[in-house]
Structure formats: C-alpha cells, structure tokens
Write an enzyme that holds these catalytic residues in place. Structure first.
Site, PDB file in Angstrom:
ATOM      1  N   LYS A  22       0.910  -0.907   0.274  1.00  0.00           N
ATOM      2  CA  LYS A  22      -0.561  -0.106   0.095  1.00  0.00           C
ATOM      3  C   LYS A  22       1.333   1.137  -0.039  1.00  0.00           C
ATOM      4  CE  LYS A  22      -2.167   1.615   4.317  1.00  0.00           C
ATOM      5  NZ  LYS A  22      -1.907   2.978   4.396  1.00  0.00           N
ATOM      6  N   ASN A  23       2.088   1.234   1.289  1.00  0.00           N
ATOM      7  CA  ASN A  23       2.766   2.364   0.899  1.00  0.00           C
ATOM      8  C   ASN A  23       3.350   2.775   0.376  1.00  0.00           C
ATOM      9  OD1 ASN A  23       1.555   3.437   2.857  1.00  0.00           O
ATOM     10  ND2 ASN A  23       2.915   2.937   4.805  1.00  0.00           N
ATOM     11  N   ARG A 102      -3.795  10.787   4.977  1.00  0.00           N
ATOM     12  CA  ARG A 102      -2.733  11.339   4.994  1.00  0.00           C
ATOM     13  C   ARG A 102      -1.665  11.738   3.729  1.00  0.00           C
ATOM     14  NH1 ARG A 102       0.516  14.132   8.369  1.00  0.00           N
ATOM     15  NH2 ARG A 102       2.739  13.867   8.367  1.00  0.00           N
ATOM     16  N   CYS A 126      -5.016   7.995   9.985  1.00  0.00           N
ATOM     17  CA  CYS A 126      -4.337   7.585  11.514  1.00  0.00           C
ATOM     18  C   CYS A 126      -4.231   8.415  12.343  1.00  0.00           C
ATOM     19  CB  CYS A 126      -4.042   6.423  11.252  1.00  0.00           C
ATOM     20  SG  CYS A 126      -4.416   4.897  10.305  1.00  0.00           S
ATOM     21  N   ARG A 131       1.467  14.473  13.527  1.00  0.00           N
ATOM     22  CA  ARG A 131       1.784  14.644  12.067  1.00  0.00           C
ATOM     23  C   ARG A 131       1.496  15.887  11.324  1.00  0.00           C
ATOM     24  NH1 ARG A 131      -0.911   8.588  10.050  1.00  0.00           N
ATOM     25  NH2 ARG A 131       1.050   8.802   8.784  1.00  0.00           N
ATOM     26  N   PRO A 132       2.474  16.353  12.238  1.00  0.00           N
ATOM     27  CA  PRO A 132       2.055  17.769  11.078  1.00  0.00           C
ATOM     28  C   PRO A 132       3.231  17.490   9.790  1.00  0.00           C
ATOM     29  CG  PRO A 132       4.503  17.335  13.106  1.00  0.00           C
ATOM     30  CD  PRO A 132       3.792  16.302  12.458  1.00  0.00           C
ATOM     31  N   VAL A 133       3.309  18.319   9.085  1.00  0.00           N
ATOM     32  CA  VAL A 133       3.736  18.861   7.111  1.00  0.00           C
ATOM     33  C   VAL A 133       4.652  19.523   7.077  1.00  0.00           C
ATOM     34  CG1 VAL A 133       1.286  17.372   6.175  1.00  0.00           C
ATOM     35  CG2 VAL A 133       1.843  20.671   6.793  1.00  0.00           C
ATOM     36  N   ASP A 134       5.208  20.265   8.389  1.00  0.00           N
ATOM     37  CA  ASP A 134       6.035  21.510   8.465  1.00  0.00           C
ATOM     38  C   ASP A 134       7.232  20.949   7.579  1.00  0.00           C
ATOM     39  OD1 ASP A 134       6.774  18.899  10.426  1.00  0.00           O
ATOM     40  OD2 ASP A 134       7.499  20.426  11.062  1.00  0.00           O
ATOM     41  N   LEU A 135       7.878  19.609   8.053  1.00  0.00           N
ATOM     42  CA  LEU A 135       9.102  18.698   7.011  1.00  0.00           C
ATOM     43  C   LEU A 135       8.642  18.890   5.116  1.00  0.00           C
ATOM     44  CD1 LEU A 135      10.252  16.779   9.460  1.00  0.00           C
ATOM     45  CD2 LEU A 135      10.762  19.161   9.147  1.00  0.00           C
ATOM     46  N   ASP A 316       5.531   0.558  11.923  1.00  0.00           N
ATOM     47  CA  ASP A 316       3.703  -0.399  10.947  1.00  0.00           C
ATOM     48  C   ASP A 316       3.109  -1.518  12.215  1.00  0.00           C
ATOM     49  OD1 ASP A 316       3.381   2.485   9.967  1.00  0.00           O
ATOM     50  OD2 ASP A 316       3.741   1.845   7.755  1.00  0.00           O
ATOM     51  N   ILE A 338       8.902   6.858  16.710  1.00  0.00           N
ATOM     52  CA  ILE A 338       8.911   7.805  15.385  1.00  0.00           C
ATOM     53  C   ILE A 338       7.040   8.360  15.858  1.00  0.00           C
ATOM     54  CG2 ILE A 338       7.705   7.235  12.782  1.00  0.00           C
ATOM     55  CD1 ILE A 338      10.957   6.279  13.414  1.00  0.00           C
ATOM     56  N   ARG A 408      -8.486  -0.780   5.145  1.00  0.00           N
ATOM     57  CA  ARG A 408      -7.608   0.147   3.738  1.00  0.00           C
ATOM     58  C   ARG A 408      -6.193  -0.652   3.798  1.00  0.00           C
ATOM     59  NH1 ARG A 408      -6.228   5.332   7.862  1.00  0.00           N
ATOM     60  NH2 ARG A 408      -4.802   4.970   5.837  1.00  0.00           N
TER      61      ARG A 408
END
Ligand code: EPZ
Length: 431
Positions: A22-23, A102, A126, A131-135, A316, A338, A408
């Site tokens: 999936k990933n 996400r 999830c 879970r930021p997106v700053d990076l 995971d 993580i 999912r």
C-alpha cells in the site's frame, strides 16, 4: 458497519500470498501526476485507500482505470492500474477528499512541479499522533516554492517553476522524502536530499521515476541526488511486495503456532523484524517462493524492541508485535520513537486479558499464558490488525468492531486466514 468474528486458538498452516505494498502504491499513483503520458502500475493491492486515491486523482483530471483480470492470472495477483494525467484540470485537493487519507497530501509536489501552483487541504489519516507537514513544506520551499496557509489549505506557488536545492531533513520522514523526490525530478538543476528516508517504498518510487526518465542516484541511502529534467515519460512498474502485510502474518503465526509460507514476500525488506521473530523462537527461512515462518512447540520468548526508521524495526509492525508479546513467557518492553500516540491498541488488547502498562513512549508487557476472546474496537489500521492477531490466539470468541480501518491496508484478510485454518468471518451489521 462490518464486524469481524474470530474464534481463536487454532494454529495457522498453509500459504498466504503477499500483495503489493500500500505504502508504495500510493506514492507511485501520485507520481502519475508528473507526466502527460500513461503510467501503468501492476500488482496494486485492492484496498480502500487505493480507491480513494483514484477518486482524488480523478478530481485533478487524471484518467485512472483498473484493468480487468487477464485470463490465467492468479486470483491473488493485484490490479493493474493505468493513470493518464494528460491535462491537469484542477490543482486544488479539497478537504473532503484529503482529510480521509494523509498520503493524498503528497499530490502537492507533482501539482506544484507541473502547474506552478497547488492548493491542498491540510491532511487527515490515522489518529496516531499530531503528524505535521512542516518538513514537507520546508522541502518545497528549498526548491523555490512560496508557501502560505489559508483557511486550512496549503497554497504553494512557483510561478517560474521549481529549481534544484539542498534539502536537509532534521528528522527522517517518508512522506517528506517522497514529496522532495517527486518535486525535484522536474526542478531546474540539482537537488540533494540529506537524511532521506531509506524505506523500500522510497526506493520503489525512485525506481519508477527513473523508468519515467528521472535522473536519481542514491535512493535507498540517506543522501539522494536528483538532476531535474524538463519532462517525464510514461512507464510500466510493478509495486514491490508489502513488507508490513508480510510482517503481520509472520507475527500471527509466531503467536498461534503453525507453519506458513508467505508467498512473494521479500526477506530483505524486513530483516530487523525477522531477526526479532527468530529471537522470539520462530523459525524464519527464505525460500524460492517467499518466506516461510513457523513455530511448532516451544514458548514465545520476550524480546525488547524499539521502533526506528528503515532498516530498523518498523513502527507499522509495533502493534502487531505487542499482540505477540502479550503471550510471551515473561516481560518485554516496546519503545515507540516514530509517532507519539501510537498506543491506541493497548486498551483494546487489555480487553483480551493482556497486561500492558505505559511509561511515556514505552509499553511494558507482562506476558500471560492465555488470552480470552472479547469484543474490541479497531482504532487505526495497524492497531486493528493487532486485535485480529490477538483474537486468533485468544481462547473463545473475539468480535472486532469498526473494521473499515482494516480494509484500508489488508486485502482479503479473512480469506487469506481462513485458508490457513483460522476461524474468522466478516459479519455485516452494527459498528
Ligand atoms: C509513512 O507515513 C507511512 N504512510 C506510515 O504508515 C508509516 O508509519 C510512516 O511513514 C513511518 O514509517 C504511508 O507511507 C502512506 P513520516 P508518513 O513522515 O510519511 C514526523 C500505515 O499504517 N513529521 O515518516 O506520514 C511525523 O510526525 C501508515 O500504513 C514531522 O514532524 O510518516 C513522525 O513523527 C501509518 N513533520 C515522523 O516525522 C513532517 O512534516 C515520521 O513520519 C513530517 C513528518
């Protein structure tokens, strides 16, 4: 909402085919946005996240189609999906679509690279941490984009196109690396990505991008170098096998006992988890067909584990490993490094009789000889499957509610397990 009913206590014996990851499939599909030509992906798993991403890509004008099964094709072979992003009709990814998954946020990179602008809702996914997106945004800025947040949307612009740059990630991020890699393929000049994620799914994306004409070196190491090109072509690519699905069934058989061939699995994608399983007392061997895992007799030895970016023990698989440790002959500690909130399964495993206490980022598990079936609630994808594993080993009946999380990420879960002797069925009905 569907439920899954399990009557536990039976060993697992037989063959489980491992699907495409999936990933890897999700970023590969998103990479289809980078070119006007057709990208054909084989071995795509049949999962609700894949369907959802097809809807999202369709919204941008991508012609996305699943081709029917070919004559003689094995029942368990994944789908073939063709993606043609000839004309991108909309560079906005709306809240209603992005909030469900996400990974769909990553469309920001190809949209920006090809259209010079993108408007993408801040993501969902999830509930395992903030879970930021700053990076991800920092990486795009390093490639010359301007970024603003307006009404819950990230508005990224690079009117004159992206240009190569130096990106250093202070923390390893898979999504950040995917985003930087995709954006850099069409940026003018050279991009260096330092402290890049080394996950096999990143390498798979780089492989497909290379087939599309991208110039990438160092994928799979901590330093990736990309020479931008003017345009990318179409390509054919088969998604690599799912190491998390592989590890999940390996944990299950280590817990219930039995002998399973994980057909199509690649041991090299999961060395750390297999090393741990060997310490636990399972036998893990590579065969021509995949990986064989068995545990016949002998107890489950407690082993301490700390999650880490690849090649470390994957976050995971943390929940699934915790399920296994609940029946170990002693105490084990699992440290999650993580995600800060990835212990939602603890209270649900406790319903089966597991004894787990949390101290900050560490779970301390007192193994017990027996778990007992109970009603439990799935909270996120990997947590859900840890409850299934617990249920397979527990005495009596376990009812897992809210199983849409499972759909999912795990294709044909019940079917694969029933074939190996598990008593497991899906029931329609309440939540
Ligand atoms: C990917 O998520 C996976 N998702 C996750 O799998 C997986 O758990 C995770 O990588 C780690 O291996 C997909 O591939 C679709 P990250 P991603 O960016 O890319 C922090 C599953 O169950 N961070 O590597 O979102 C972040 O909060 C899912 O299949 C920032 O601080 O994860 C986390 O602590 C769940 N700022 C750490 O980095 C950022 O801008 C690693 O996250 C980005 C991330």
């Amino acid at each position: 909402m569907d439920r899954i009913r399990i009557v536990g206590g039976r060993p697992l014996n037989g063959t489980i085919p491992i699907g495409g990851a999936k990933n890897a499939a999700l970023p590969l599909m998103i990479a289809g946005l980078l070119t006007r030509e057709t990208v054909t992906l084989h071995n795509v798993p049949r999962l609700s996240d894949v369907r959802q991403l097809m809807r999202i890509l369709g919204n941008h004008g991508v012609d996305a189609a699943i081709s029917g099964k070919r004559a003689g094709q094995a029942e368990d072979a994944g789908d073939t999906i063709t993606l043609s992003a000839r004309d991108i009709v909309d560079s906005t990814a709306p809240y209603e679509l992005v909030s469900k998954m996400r990974a769909s946020f990553w469309v920001i990179a190809p949209l920006l690279a090809r259209m010079g602008e993108a408007r993408v809702s801040l993501p969902g996914g999830c509930a395992i941490g903030t879970r930021p997106v700053d990076l991800l945004l920092m990486a795009l800025e390093r490639l010359g984009a301007s970024i603003e947040i307006e009404g819950g949307y990230v508005v990224a612009k690079a009117a004159k196109g992206l240009r190569g740059g130096e990106i250093f990630f202070p923390k390893v991020t898979v999504g950040g690396t995917h985003t930087a890699l995709m954006a850099a393929t069409l940026a003018r000049g050279t991009t260096v990505i330092d402290n890049a994620a080394q996950e096999p799914e990143v390498t798979d994306l780089a492989l497909c991008l290379t087939k599309m004409g991208a110039k990438i070196s160092g994928a799979g190491t901590a330093r990736i170098v990309v020479e931008g090109v003017e345009r990318l072509d179409g390509a054919h690519h088969a998604v690599l096998p799912d190491r998390i699905e592989t590890g999940t069934y390996a944990m299950a058989v280590a817990m219930t006992g039995g002998d399973i061939l994980l057909q199509g699995a690649r041991a090299d994608l999961l060395q750390s988890a297999f090393d741990v399983l060997r310490q636990v007392g399972a036998e893990v061997t590579e065969t021509n067909e995949g990986v064989r895992v068995r545990r016949n007799g002998g107890g489950i030895r407690p082993v301490d584990v700390t999650t880490a970016p690849f090649p470390g023990f994957p976050t995971d698989l943390q929940a699934q490993f915790m399920a296994l440790m609940t029946m170990a002959d002693g105490t084990s500690r699992i440290r999650e490094t993580i995600f800060e909130n990835r212990f939602m399964h603890v209270q649900e495993l406790a319903r089966l009789g597991a004894q787990i206490r949390l101290e900050g980022d560490t779970a301390i598990i007192e193994g017990r000889p027996v778990l007992t079936g109970a009603p439990v609630m799935a909270t996120d994808l990997r947590a859900s499957v840890s409850l299934v594993i617990g249920g397979l080993a527990a005495e009596g009946e376990t009812m897992v509610h809210r199983v849409y999380h499972l759909d999912r990420g795990f294709e044909a879960l019940e079917k694969k397990l029933v074939r190996c002797g598990a008593e497991i069925e899906r029931l329609g009905g309440d939540g």
